[in-house]
Design a protein around this motif. Structure first.
Motif, PDB file in Angstrom:
ATOM      1  N   LEU A 106       0.841  -1.207   0.000  1.00 24.09           N
ATOM      2  CA  LEU A 106       0.000   0.000   0.000  1.00 24.09           C
ATOM      3  C   LEU A 106       0.879   1.261   0.000  1.00 24.09           C
ATOM      4  N   ILE A 107       1.904   1.243   0.814  1.00 23.15           N
ATOM      5  CA  ILE A 107       2.819   2.395   0.884  1.00 23.15           C
ATOM      6  C   ILE A 107       3.476   2.605  -0.480  1.00 23.15           C
ATOM      7  N   LYS A 108       4.030   1.538  -1.023  1.00 26.06           N
ATOM      8  CA  LYS A 108       4.761   1.606  -2.302  1.00 26.06           C
ATOM      9  C   LYS A 108       3.860   2.019  -3.458  1.00 26.06           C
ATOM     10  N   ASN A 109       2.654   1.465  -3.479  1.00 23.71           N
ATOM     11  CA  ASN A 109       1.725   1.775  -4.580  1.00 23.71           C
ATOM     12  C   ASN A 109       1.302   3.233  -4.578  1.00 23.71           C
ATOM     13  N   ASN A 110       1.551   3.909  -3.464  1.00 17.81           N
ATOM     14  CA  ASN A 110       1.253   5.341  -3.390  1.00 17.81           C
ATOM     15  C   ASN A 110       2.491   6.199  -3.638  1.00 17.81           C
ATOM     16  N   GLY A 111       3.540   5.579  -4.155  1.00 15.88           N
ATOM     17  CA  GLY A 111       4.738   6.319  -4.535  1.00 15.88           C
ATOM     18  C   GLY A 111       5.578   6.783  -3.360  1.00 15.88           C
ATOM     19  N   ILE A 112       5.406   6.116  -2.214  1.00 15.79           N
ATOM     20  CA  ILE A 112       6.149   6.476  -1.004  1.00 15.79           C
ATOM     21  C   ILE A 112       7.171   5.374  -0.728  1.00 15.79           C
ATOM     22  N   LEU A 113       8.353   5.758  -0.229  1.00 14.02           N
ATOM     23  CA  LEU A 113       9.352   4.735   0.099  1.00 14.02           C
ATOM     24  C   LEU A 113       8.844   3.895   1.268  1.00 14.02           C
ATOM     25  N   ALA A 114       8.947   2.579   1.122  1.00 12.00           N
ATOM     26  CA  ALA A 114       8.400   1.655   2.119  1.00 12.00           C
ATOM     27  C   ALA A 114       9.519   1.085   2.981  1.00 12.00           C
ATOM     28  N   GLY A 115       9.356   1.263   4.299  1.00 13.59           N
ATOM     29  CA  GLY A 115      10.367   0.754   5.232  1.00 13.59           C
ATOM     30  C   GLY A 115       9.777  -0.277   6.160  1.00 13.59           C
ATOM     31  N   THR A 133      10.188  -5.620  -2.170  1.00 11.27           N
ATOM     32  CA  THR A 133       9.105  -4.664  -1.905  1.00 11.27           C
ATOM     33  C   THR A 133       9.578  -3.451  -1.118  1.00 11.27           C
ATOM     34  N   ILE A 134      10.633  -3.619  -0.343  1.00 13.03           N
ATOM     35  CA  ILE A 134      11.049  -2.544   0.572  1.00 13.03           C
ATOM     36  C   ILE A 134      12.133  -1.626  -0.006  1.00 13.03           C
ATOM     37  N   ASP A 135      12.145  -0.410   0.523  1.00 10.83           N
ATOM     38  CA  ASP A 135      13.185   0.576   0.176  1.00 10.83           C
ATOM     39  C   ASP A 135      14.099   0.832   1.369  1.00 10.83           C
TER      40      ASP A 135
END
Ligand code: DX5
Ligand code: ZN
Length: 227
Positions: A106-115, A133-135
């Motif tokens: 969900l975080i990634k699909n919104n263009g936000i870096l996912a931690g 999946t993670i950044d």
């Protein structure tokens, strides 16, 4: 945003809560790279800080990277609100949600870096199914909940294991808790590149005396052996 230059991320948990906007601006001006926002719910961790409305209100006062560390359970309950608050990075705890993969998507699909954040008792291997999946991986080097705690040196080996698991992928390794001039060098040596520091940056200064912040950030950067 690529790994490379070391990133110094002041945690506003140690800032003056009555003047958060001024504090964010002051540490940015003093040389901070990211601003770290600790969201605590009094349930997943035994402390309360602030929620999505405060994070939204701070957004216009942060021109650099807004790094939101969610210590809330269940994570999904408020996740969308932090996405709407336009965080640049959102980090969720693997221990706080039954649906870590879904939350990260969900975080990634919104263009936000996912931690993904790991408590001290959580092994490095939990990140294996998440690597594509993670950044960012946040290695907690204290038990989450409070600033000013002692760095848990046993976590250094975990940073090293995470670096090996990441391999050539472009994933940040963030360390959070007890980072100061005596611990930042070893954390960097093991492979961390993002350094969260609350006490070590805010102690002794204030937004109207920001020279202290500047010196504290410079000392940390120097001792992380950044180029
Ligand atoms: C702890 C928080 C940290 C904390 C670090 O739960 O996630 O970000 O503010 O504070 P210091 O640097 O004082 O250990
Ligand atoms: Zn944090």
């Amino acid at each position: 945003m690529t790994r490379g230059k070391h990133i110094i991320a002041p945690s506003i948990l140690s800032a003056d809560f009555a003047n958060l906007a001024q504090e964010c601006r002051a540490v940015e001006k003093a040389g901070a790279d990211w601003i770290h926002l600790d969201v605590m719910d009094g349930h997943f961790v035994p402390n309360l800080t602030f929620g999505p409305d405060v994070v939204s209100s701070l957004r216009p006062h942060i021109s650099k990277v807004m790094d939101v560390h969610l210590m809330i359970s269940p994570t999904a309950l408020l996740l969308e609100k932090f996405i709407v608050a336009q965080a640049d990075v959102i980090t969720v705890h693997v221990e706080a949600t039954p649906h870590i993969f879904k939350d990260l998507q969900l975080i990634k699909n919104n263009g936000i870096l996912a931690g993904v954040a790991l408590n001290p008792g959580t092994p490095a291997s939990v990140i294996k199914p998440l690597l594509d999946t993670i950044d960012l991986v946040c290695v907690m080097t204290v038990n989450p909940g409070f600033g000013g705690q002692k760095f848990i040196a046993d976590q250094l080996v975990k940073i090293n294991e995470i670096r090996d698991l990441i391999g050539a992928r472009n994933i940040h390794i963030e360390v959070d808790g007890g980072i100061d001039i005596t611990t930042i060098g070893t954390a960097a040596k093991e492979g961390a590149n993002v350094f969260v520091a609350g006490t070590a940056i805010f102690k002794g200064g204030s937004f109207d005396n920001p020279e202290i912040y500047q010196q504290n950030i410079l000392n940390l950067r120097t001792l992380s052996h950044d180029q």
